[in-house]
Design a protein around this motif. Structure first.
Motif, mmCIF file in Angstrom:
data_model
loop_
_atom_site.group_PDB
_atom_site.id
_atom_site.type_symbol
_atom_site.label_atom_id
_atom_site.label_comp_id
_atom_site.label_asym_id
_atom_site.label_seq_id
_atom_site.Cartn_x
_atom_site.Cartn_y
_atom_site.Cartn_z
ATOM 1 N N PRO A 125 -2.304 -11.821 5.645
ATOM 2 C CA PRO A 125 -0.991 -11.174 5.743
ATOM 3 C C PRO A 125 -1.158 -9.754 6.267
ATOM 4 O O PRO A 125 -2.254 -9.185 6.269
ATOM 5 C CB PRO A 125 -0.481 -11.192 4.300
ATOM 6 C CG PRO A 125 -1.706 -11.283 3.463
ATOM 7 C CD PRO A 125 -2.699 -12.071 4.266
ATOM 8 N N LYS A 126 -0.056 -9.173 6.699
ATOM 9 C CA LYS A 126 -0.105 -7.821 7.262
ATOM 10 C C LYS A 126 -0.555 -6.811 6.222
ATOM 11 O O LYS A 126 -1.325 -5.887 6.520
ATOM 12 C CB LYS A 126 1.270 -7.438 7.807
ATOM 13 C CG LYS A 126 1.295 -6.063 8.457
ATOM 14 C CD LYS A 126 2.669 -5.741 9.005
ATOM 15 C CE LYS A 126 2.695 -4.351 9.626
ATOM 16 N NZ LYS A 126 4.049 -4.014 10.143
ATOM 17 N N ASP A 127 -0.095 -6.957 4.987
ATOM 18 C CA ASP A 127 -0.437 -6.011 3.930
ATOM 19 C C ASP A 127 -1.057 -6.752 2.742
ATOM 20 O O ASP A 127 -0.435 -6.896 1.687
ATOM 21 C CB ASP A 127 0.814 -5.243 3.464
ATOM 22 C CG ASP A 127 1.415 -4.409 4.575
ATOM 23 O OD1 ASP A 127 0.653 -3.669 5.203
ATOM 24 O OD2 ASP A 127 2.629 -4.497 4.806
ATOM 25 N N PRO A 128 -2.290 -7.215 2.897
ATOM 26 C CA PRO A 128 -2.916 -7.950 1.783
ATOM 27 C C PRO A 128 -3.406 -6.991 0.707
ATOM 28 O O PRO A 128 -3.519 -5.783 0.937
ATOM 29 C CB PRO A 128 -4.109 -8.633 2.457
ATOM 30 C CG PRO A 128 -4.495 -7.677 3.556
ATOM 31 C CD PRO A 128 -3.196 -7.075 4.035
ATOM 32 N N HIS A 129 -3.663 -7.537 -0.484
ATOM 33 C CA HIS A 129 -4.333 -6.709 -1.482
ATOM 34 C C HIS A 129 -5.748 -6.408 -0.997
ATOM 35 O O HIS A 129 -6.283 -7.102 -0.132
ATOM 36 C CB HIS A 129 -4.351 -7.410 -2.842
ATOM 37 C CG HIS A 129 -5.271 -8.587 -2.912
ATOM 38 N ND1 HIS A 129 -4.900 -9.861 -2.556
ATOM 39 C CD2 HIS A 129 -6.574 -8.689 -3.311
ATOM 40 C CE1 HIS A 129 -5.906 -10.692 -2.719
ATOM 41 N NE2 HIS A 129 -6.939 -10.011 -3.174
ATOM 42 N N LYS A 130 -6.324 -5.368 -1.527
ATOM 43 C CA LYS A 130 -7.620 -4.894 -1.043
ATOM 44 C C LYS A 130 -8.685 -5.120 -2.114
ATOM 45 O O LYS A 130 -8.457 -4.836 -3.282
ATOM 46 C CB LYS A 130 -7.546 -3.414 -0.678
ATOM 47 C CG LYS A 130 -6.472 -3.101 0.370
ATOM 48 C CD LYS A 130 -6.312 -1.612 0.566
ATOM 49 C CE LYS A 130 -5.169 -1.303 1.528
ATOM 50 N NZ LYS A 130 -3.864 -1.700 0.997
ATOM 51 N N ILE A 131 -9.833 -5.615 -1.689
ATOM 52 C CA ILE A 131 -10.987 -5.745 -2.570
ATOM 53 C C ILE A 131 -11.835 -4.492 -2.384
ATOM 54 O O ILE A 131 -12.183 -4.136 -1.256
ATOM 55 C CB ILE A 131 -11.786 -7.014 -2.225
ATOM 56 C CG1 ILE A 131 -10.890 -8.258 -2.369
ATOM 57 C CG2 ILE A 131 -13.019 -7.139 -3.113
ATOM 58 C CD1 ILE A 131 -11.516 -9.522 -1.835
ATOM 59 N N THR A 132 -12.157 -3.811 -3.467
ATOM 60 C CA THR A 132 -12.803 -2.502 -3.344
ATOM 61 C C THR A 132 -14.153 -2.473 -4.056
ATOM 62 O O THR A 132 -14.390 -3.222 -5.003
ATOM 63 C CB THR A 132 -11.914 -1.392 -3.938
ATOM 64 O OG1 THR A 132 -11.725 -1.643 -5.340
ATOM 65 C CG2 THR A 132 -10.555 -1.360 -3.248
#
Length: 392
Positions: A125-132
């Protein structure tokens, strides 16, 4: 005459590192990272005298990211980051600590209409959640590693309430789900940030990728409860604590969990004014950045935080919290730095802002200046630059 103490660090931000992992049989995996590097060590001369013999150019740091991506076999940002940090430390003896903040942007493998997973087609998706992941890797001693997720939007459309809170003359909020409540239920929604800190010197037996995925699944299971019945939540705070303790109970390799849970409120729209009944199905949503937020740090009893980790790595300036003054301000240029020095040494009546420091300290996003004025009017300055300070 004022005296100064300098602590400097510098690095490269926003290095996009994209790798295709090609397997036998034609199947591919992708690892899409955004890397930020901050180096600490014997680097002060660049600020003090303008001599750059201690500076590893940020262009070199960027190229080092790509070389290590080629030479390292990895499926997680933690594996990659540890290899990158150790390579820098091995090749540059004056660097004492490598700080890394790595964001992984997840891609999902496309599944065909027959249910088969495609070998080499992905989507996101354009604004996925981020893995940090955030790492502090010193030359000697154990690396400190914090993994997590950011911008994870979670919602439950029932099984949530909020009641029993303080009511005074300024309270307009109506209780939900408690005694005397006209509304038995509400939507609970948040844009969650979660970080879990690995025990010092401990590597997960199943690897970072598998362990992090299992921790995230635990978070989701506790948030939702039984898939048919759910689990009732009296508040976002209660749910956050349930999540944190479940992670600590199930993963001995984790020492602490930090959760930030800004509310995304959904207000039931009063359609009765139009002669219509709204049985809690039409709502007006809000932005999580304009509403209430909670943050907890849950740690195993008897343990203490690693350097900067208890602050969830909101920035690497947190790593210096014990040694650097608490007032954080900012400047941009050499000319501004000279103006600041003039104001710091000026009489108290001519100073402005917190601790007698000028307001312009708080304006720029380039250099971060930590300052504390003592009774003897000594000012200790430490620069931590999360932007591009070294000449490329």
């Amino acid at each position: 005459m004022a005296s100064y103490a300098l602590e400097g660090s510098y690095g490269k931000q926003a290095v996009p590192v994209f790798k295709i992992r090609k397997h036998v049989g034609g199947k591919h995996d992708v690892v899409d990272l955004m890397v930020e590097i901050m180096l600490e060590g014997e680097v002060q001369e660049s600020w003090l005298s303008g001599e750059n013999h201690q500076i590893l150019p940020t262009e070199t740091q960027k190229n080092t990211c790509y070389v290590n991506a080629l030479n390292t076999e990895y499926d997680s940002s933690e594996q990659y980051g540890l290899a990158l940090a150790r390579d820098i430390l091995d090749r540059h003896s004056h660097i004492q600590v490598v700080n890394l903040a790595i964001e992984e942007r997840p891609w999902t493998r496309v599944t065909t209409s027959s249910g088969a997973e495609h070998n080499h087609v992905f989507m996101k998706p354009k604004d996925p959640h981020k893995i940090t992941s955030k790492m502090r890797v010193p030359r000697s001693g154990h690396a400190h590693i914090v993994s997590g997720v950011d911008d994870l939007c979670l919602m439950k459309t029932t099984q949530s309430g909020f009641s029993g809170f303080i009511v005074d003359e300024y309270t307009t909020l109506q209780p939900v789900g408690g005694p005397g409540s006209a509304n038995p239920d509400r939507i609970m929604c948040t844009e969650l940030s979660a970080n879990w800190e690995y025990c010092s010197g401990v590597m997960p037996s199943d690897g970072f990728k598998v362990t992090n995925a299992a921790i995230l699944q635990t978070l989701l299971d506790v948030w939702g409860g039984d898939p048919q019945q759910g689990i009732y939540s009296k508040s976002v705070q209660q749910t956050a604590y349930r999540i944190a303790t479940a992670i600590l109970d199930n993963f001995p390799c984790i020492d602490a969990v930090t959760l930030t849970t800004p509310n995304i409120h959904h207000y039931r729209h009063e359609l009765e004014q139009f002669g219509l009944e709204n049985p809690n199905i039409v709502f007006q949503s809000t932005d999580c950045h304009t509403t209430a937020s909670g943050r907890i740090i849950t740690r195993r009893a008897g343990t203490s935080s690693g350097p900067g980790l208890s602050r969830g790595f909101s920035s690497f300036t947190a790593n210096k919290a014990r040694t650097m003054p608490p007032a954080i301000s900012e400047v941009t240029s050499k000319r501004r730095l000279q103006r600041i020095a003039q104001q710091v040494t000026a009489p108290p009546s001519m100073r402005h802002g917190c601790l007698g420091l000028p307001r312009l300290f708080r304006k720029s996003p380039r250099l971060r200046l930590h300052a504390l004025a003592s009774r003897q009017r000594q000012v200790h300055l430490g620069i931590v630059n999360r932007q591009l300070t070294a000449p490329a």
